[in-house]
Scaffold this motif. Structure first.
Motif, PDB file in Angstrom:
ATOM      1  N   LYS A   1      -2.116   8.576  -1.831  1.00  0.00           N
ATOM      2  CA  LYS A   1      -2.407   7.626  -0.762  1.00  0.00           C
ATOM      3  C   LYS A   1      -1.171   6.802  -0.407  1.00  0.00           C
ATOM      4  N   LEU A   2      -0.420   6.392  -1.440  1.00  0.00           N
ATOM      5  CA  LEU A   2       0.747   5.543  -1.207  1.00  0.00           C
ATOM      6  C   LEU A   2       1.998   6.344  -0.856  1.00  0.00           C
ATOM      7  N   GLU A   3       1.904   7.675  -1.026  1.00  0.00           N
ATOM      8  CA  GLU A   3       3.039   8.555  -0.738  1.00  0.00           C
ATOM      9  C   GLU A   3       4.290   8.094  -1.480  1.00  0.00           C
ATOM     10  N   THR A   4       4.132   7.856  -2.758  1.00  0.00           N
ATOM     11  CA  THR A   4       5.239   7.407  -3.599  1.00  0.00           C
ATOM     12  C   THR A   4       5.474   8.421  -4.707  1.00  0.00           C
ATOM     13  N   PRO A   5       6.702   8.544  -5.222  1.00  0.00           N
ATOM     14  CA  PRO A   5       6.948   9.479  -6.333  1.00  0.00           C
ATOM     15  C   PRO A   5       6.007   9.197  -7.503  1.00  0.00           C
TER      16      PRO A   5
ATOM     17  N   ILE B   1      12.283   6.750 -16.337  1.00  0.00           N
ATOM     18  CA  ILE B   1      12.665   5.468 -15.734  1.00  0.00           C
ATOM     19  C   ILE B   1      13.971   5.615 -14.948  1.00  0.00           C
ATOM     20  N   ASP B   2      14.925   6.371 -15.488  1.00  0.00           N
ATOM     21  CA  ASP B   2      16.183   6.618 -14.761  1.00  0.00           C
ATOM     22  C   ASP B   2      15.917   7.371 -13.457  1.00  0.00           C
ATOM     23  N   LYS B   3      15.038   8.365 -13.512  1.00  0.00           N
ATOM     24  CA  LYS B   3      14.682   9.102 -12.295  1.00  0.00           C
ATOM     25  C   LYS B   3      14.030   8.173 -11.275  1.00  0.00           C
ATOM     26  N   ALA B   4      13.165   7.294 -11.756  1.00  0.00           N
ATOM     27  CA  ALA B   4      12.473   6.365 -10.862  1.00  0.00           C
ATOM     28  C   ALA B   4      13.462   5.436 -10.167  1.00  0.00           C
ATOM     29  N   LYS B   5      14.467   4.965 -10.907  1.00  0.00           N
ATOM     30  CA  LYS B   5      15.484   4.096 -10.307  1.00  0.00           C
ATOM     31  C   LYS B   5      16.212   4.811  -9.180  1.00  0.00           C
TER      32      LYS B   5
ATOM     33  N   PRO C   1       7.911   3.789  -7.622  1.00  0.00           N
ATOM     34  CA  PRO C   1       7.338   5.028  -8.140  1.00  0.00           C
ATOM     35  C   PRO C   1       6.280   4.725  -9.199  1.00  0.00           C
ATOM     36  N   ILE C   2       5.279   5.577  -9.267  1.00  0.00           N
ATOM     37  CA  ILE C   2       4.203   5.403 -10.232  1.00  0.00           C
ATOM     38  C   ILE C   2       4.492   6.221 -11.484  1.00  0.00           C
ATOM     39  N   LEU C   3       4.389   5.585 -12.629  1.00  0.00           N
ATOM     40  CA  LEU C   3       4.493   6.283 -13.910  1.00  0.00           C
ATOM     41  C   LEU C   3       3.110   6.270 -14.549  1.00  0.00           C
ATOM     42  N   PHE C   4       2.515   7.453 -14.639  1.00  0.00           N
ATOM     43  CA  PHE C   4       1.184   7.574 -15.232  1.00  0.00           C
ATOM     44  C   PHE C   4       1.330   8.067 -16.667  1.00  0.00           C
ATOM     45  N   ILE C   5       0.775   7.311 -17.606  1.00  0.00           N
ATOM     46  CA  ILE C   5       0.831   7.693 -19.026  1.00  0.00           C
ATOM     47  C   ILE C   5      -0.581   7.907 -19.530  1.00  0.00           C
ATOM     48  N   ASP C   6      -0.894   9.156 -19.791  1.00  0.00           N
ATOM     49  CA  ASP C   6      -2.205   9.506 -20.326  1.00  0.00           C
ATOM     50  C   ASP C   6      -2.233   9.217 -21.817  1.00  0.00           C
ATOM     51  N   GLU C   7      -3.367   8.743 -22.323  1.00  0.00           N
ATOM     52  CA  GLU C   7      -3.537   8.409 -23.735  1.00  0.00           C
ATOM     53  C   GLU C   7      -2.469   7.428 -24.209  1.00  0.00           C
ATOM     54  N   ILE C   8      -2.278   6.372 -23.430  1.00  0.00           N
ATOM     55  CA  ILE C   8      -1.228   5.400 -23.745  1.00  0.00           C
ATOM     56  C   ILE C   8      -1.461   4.747 -25.103  1.00  0.00           C
ATOM     57  N   HIS C   9      -2.701   4.774 -25.595  1.00  0.00           N
ATOM     58  CA  HIS C   9      -2.977   4.201 -26.912  1.00  0.00           C
ATOM     59  C   HIS C   9      -2.270   4.944 -28.034  1.00  0.00           C
ATOM     60  N   ARG C  10      -1.803   6.160 -27.754  1.00  0.00           N
ATOM     61  CA  ARG C  10      -1.085   6.930 -28.777  1.00  0.00           C
ATOM     62  C   ARG C  10       0.414   6.623 -28.803  1.00  0.00           C
ATOM     63  N   PHE C  11       0.895   5.858 -27.822  1.00  0.00           N
ATOM     64  CA  PHE C  11       2.301   5.458 -27.825  1.00  0.00           C
ATOM     65  C   PHE C  11       2.549   4.484 -28.974  1.00  0.00           C
TER      66      PHE C  11
ATOM     67  N   VAL D   1       9.160   0.710 -11.997  1.00  0.00           N
ATOM     68  CA  VAL D   1       8.005   1.612 -11.914  1.00  0.00           C
ATOM     69  C   VAL D   1       6.736   0.772 -11.871  1.00  0.00           C
ATOM     70  N   THR D   2       5.724   1.342 -11.272  1.00  0.00           N
ATOM     71  CA  THR D   2       4.376   0.793 -11.393  1.00  0.00           C
ATOM     72  C   THR D   2       3.667   1.626 -12.448  1.00  0.00           C
ATOM     73  N   LEU D   3       3.308   0.994 -13.534  1.00  0.00           N
ATOM     74  CA  LEU D   3       2.688   1.714 -14.647  1.00  0.00           C
ATOM     75  C   LEU D   3       1.181   1.821 -14.438  1.00  0.00           C
ATOM     76  N   ILE D   4       0.674   3.037 -14.580  1.00  0.00           N
ATOM     77  CA  ILE D   4      -0.769   3.250 -14.686  1.00  0.00           C
ATOM     78  C   ILE D   4      -1.006   3.943 -16.025  1.00  0.00           C
ATOM     79  N   GLY D   5      -1.656   3.252 -16.927  1.00  0.00           N
ATOM     80  CA  GLY D   5      -1.973   3.834 -18.224  1.00  0.00           C
ATOM     81  C   GLY D   5      -3.435   4.219 -18.287  1.00  0.00           C
ATOM     82  N   ALA D   6      -3.743   5.232 -19.053  1.00  0.00           N
ATOM     83  CA  ALA D   6      -5.138   5.644 -19.251  1.00  0.00           C
ATOM     84  C   ALA D   6      -5.404   5.697 -20.748  1.00  0.00           C
ATOM     85  N   THR D   7      -6.536   5.158 -21.156  1.00  0.00           N
ATOM     86  CA  THR D   7      -6.857   5.151 -22.580  1.00  0.00           C
ATOM     87  C   THR D   7      -8.361   5.205 -22.792  1.00  0.00           C
TER      88      THR D   7
END
Length: 425
Positions: A62-66, A84-88, A98-108, A125-131
């Protein structure tokens, strides 16, 4: 038909997205942010198969962002820094971050989460985490403070039936089959509110009957196919939540045999030991509580021991805590008490703190009466003196009610001795 049905049916827009109306329905908070074209970092917390990953992808489209994706299972600090370097390098001034989506962020790990802080703080980056786990336990406080938290719910019956209907009407492969949906109770029950599992079950039954001229789906047929294919549906959904539910209810019901059985099911099923230990701590507070305060100490000790031992030895302190909690007397008076207090706060708002209870670090505050007439309990006989501790508007409200067990009988007797009639209600 290389892709599984669940992947083929993955929504591409919010209009196709099913469920979570409290977040993405008309006028809901996430919907407003997405429509405005600007979102802040957030974490999606909910059970498996309720649309966390799908929602992140829809937002990126929707936002047409990386859009960059990392899995906490396979990625480390090195991969985080590379993204993060790529996002910069990919961001332009006119674009959203750019959006950085991290699946199962609780495992980080803590160090992996630390490596995200700077980029999230500065908007690289705009972080979207899923847990699927409680972020309060699994996400470091500095990162959690930089993100909004949105809770996703298990899909309701109407949502699940809508998914089945969409799949039968819209999926190219299923449309070619003459499928008659006669009964749905078993499919809904085994799915446990998990959309992915529901579609997996539907696909499994259709595939098993693919040569039939008409494929009639009944509860009996679903159960039969799932028994023949026990791994055909994701155990992390229904079994994960149903078994932990049975485990906690066995402890609450004072049945050590049942509790040990369900513990064994989780041990053999490869459940995360921290998940089990955490539930024991919750049970010790919620279900045993003041009837046996030592239960919380033992549950915490078991949690610590499991973290030090790992498998397979960790099963032993878990079993010890399980039996102790199951055989302990039960009380939920603390649980009921905090819920009652929260309800009272919600109903009455921010009532002023009585002047005598206020802190008075400055001369002006003392002149205004802050702390005046406060009675220091230790200066009185028995380290007690009667005074008002609740706001004026609710000063006579009873919140904690002791329950019928030996420990709380002693507490009740003490409170009656100190407060008299107030604790005889």
């Amino acid at each position: 038909m290389a892709q599984p049905l669940a992947e083929r049916m993955r929504p591409r827009t919010l209009d196709d997205y099913i469920g979570q109306k409290h977040l993405v329905g008309e006028g809901a908070i996430l919907r407003r942010m997405i429509d405005a074209g600007r979102i802040s970092s957030f974490i999606l917390w909910g059970p498996p198969g309720v649309g966390k990953t799908t929602l992140a992808q829809i937002i990126a489209n929707k936002l047409e962002t990386p859009f960059y994706t990392l899995s906490a299972v396979t990625s480390g600090v090195k991969e985080v820094r590379e993204v993060i370097d790529k996002a910069k390098n990919s961001r332009f001034f006119s674009q959203a971050s750019p959006i950085l989506f991290i699946d199962e962020i609780h495992r980080f790990s803590k160090s992996q989460q630390d490596s995200l802080l700077g980029a999230v703080e500065t908007g690289v980056v705009t972080l979207i985490g899923a847990t699927t786990e409680n972020p309060s336990f699994e996400v470091i406080r500095p990162l959690l403070s930089r993100c909004q938290l949105y809770v996703l719910k298990s899909l309701e019956k109407e949502d699940l039936l809508g998914l089945i209907d969409n799949a039968l009407k819209k999926d190219v492969y299923l449309k070619e089959k003459n499928v008659e949906l006669k009964e749905t109770d078993a499919m809904l029950r085994y799915s446990g509110g998990d959309a992915r599992k529901l579609l997996n079950i539907l696909e499994l039954v259709v595939e098993a009957e693919s040569d039939a001229e008409t494929i009639v789906i009944t509860d009996e047929k679903v159960i039969e196919r799932l028994q023949q294919n026990p791994l055909a549906y994701d155990k992390d959904g229904e079994m994960h939540y149903d078994i932990i539910s049975a485990f906690i209810k066995s402890i609450r019901g004072s049945d050590p045999d049942g509790a040990l059985y369900w513990l064994a099911r989780m041990v053999e099923g490869g459940e995360d030991p921290a998940f089990i230990a955490r539930r024991l701590v919750i049970s010790a507070s919620e279900d045993i509580g003041l009837a046996n305060p030592n239960a919380l100490l033992l549950a915490n000790a078991a949690f610590d021991a499991v973290m030090k031992l790992g498998w397979p030895e960790g099963r032993i302190p878990l079993a010890e805590a399980t039996v102790y909690l199951a055989t302990s007397p039960k009380s939920n008076s603390a649980y009921e008490g905090i819920n009652s207090a929260i309800q009272l706060v919600c109903e009455t708002g921010n009532l002023p703190v009585p002047l005598h209870l206020r802190n008075a670090p400055t001369k002006l505050m003392k002149e205004l009466g802050y702390g005046k007439e406060y009675k220091y309990a230790h200066a009185y006989k028995g380290h007690f003196v009667e005074q008002q501790f609740l706001p004026d508007e609710v000063k006579n409200t009873r919140i904690w009610h002791p329950q019928d067990n030996a420990q709380e009988a002693k507490l009740k007797e003490r409170m009656q001795g100190l407060w008299g009639e107030r604790f005889k209600k």
